[in-house]
Write a protein that holds these residues in place. Structure first.
Motif, short mmCIF file in Angstrom:
data_model
loop_
_atom_site.label_atom_id
_atom_site.label_comp_id
_atom_site.label_asym_id
_atom_site.label_seq_id
_atom_site.Cartn_x
_atom_site.Cartn_y
_atom_site.Cartn_z
N MET A 1 6.35 18.67 102.52
CA MET A 1 4.95 18.70 102.09
C MET A 1 4.68 20.04 101.44
N ASN A 2 3.94 20.02 100.35
CA ASN A 2 3.59 21.23 99.63
C ASN A 2 2.45 21.93 100.36
N LYS A 3 2.76 23.05 101.00
CA LYS A 3 1.76 23.77 101.79
C LYS A 3 0.78 24.53 100.91
N LEU A 4 1.08 24.68 99.63
CA LEU A 4 0.17 25.38 98.73
C LEU A 4 -1.08 24.56 98.46
N ILE A 5 -0.95 23.26 98.50
CA ILE A 5 -2.08 22.37 98.26
C ILE A 5 -2.52 21.79 99.59
N GLN A 6 -3.66 22.20 100.07
CA GLN A 6 -4.20 21.71 101.33
C GLN A 6 -5.61 21.19 101.06
N PRO A 7 -5.81 19.86 101.08
CA PRO A 7 -7.15 19.34 100.86
C PRO A 7 -8.13 19.90 101.88
N LYS A 8 -9.36 20.09 101.43
CA LYS A 8 -10.41 20.61 102.31
C LYS A 8 -11.56 19.62 102.37
N PRO A 9 -12.22 19.53 103.54
CA PRO A 9 -13.38 18.63 103.65
C PRO A 9 -14.39 18.91 102.54
N GLY A 10 -14.87 17.83 101.95
CA GLY A 10 -15.86 17.93 100.87
C GLY A 10 -15.26 17.87 99.48
N GLU A 11 -13.96 18.13 99.35
CA GLU A 11 -13.32 18.08 98.03
C GLU A 11 -13.17 16.64 97.56
N PHE A 12 -13.11 16.48 96.25
CA PHE A 12 -12.90 15.16 95.65
C PHE A 12 -11.48 15.09 95.10
N TRP A 13 -10.83 13.95 95.39
CA TRP A 13 -9.47 13.69 94.94
C TRP A 13 -9.45 12.30 94.31
N HIS A 14 -8.52 12.08 93.37
CA HIS A 14 -8.41 10.74 92.77
C HIS A 14 -6.99 10.22 92.96
#
Length: 67
Positions: A1-14
């Motif tokens: 898993m890429n630890k540099l990219i960590q989704p955060k609550p409230g963010e939008f992803w597609h």
């Protein structure tokens, strides 16, 4: 898993189809202790989904502010 990219609550992803989702939270699976992401359909916030975080990162991309 890429630890540099960590989704955060409230963010939008597609996803790969362009559907937009909002991150609700990241938690641990009760039995496996693996990280799981909880996210909501941007068109229906009551429509919640869960996915292993590593799988989510393979098929979703963060929405740029310019999109």
């Amino acid at each position: 898993m890429n630890k540099l990219i960590q989704p955060k609550p409230g963010e939008f992803w597609h996803d790969l189809n362009g559907n937009i989702f909002q991150v609700v939270n990241i938690t641990k699976h009760f039995e496996t202790k693996k990280l799981v992401i909880v996210y909501a359909d941007d068109n229906d916030k009551c429509n919640l989904f869960t996915s292993p975080l590593d799988s989510f990162l393979q098929f979703f991309s963060k929405v740029d502010n310019d999109e």
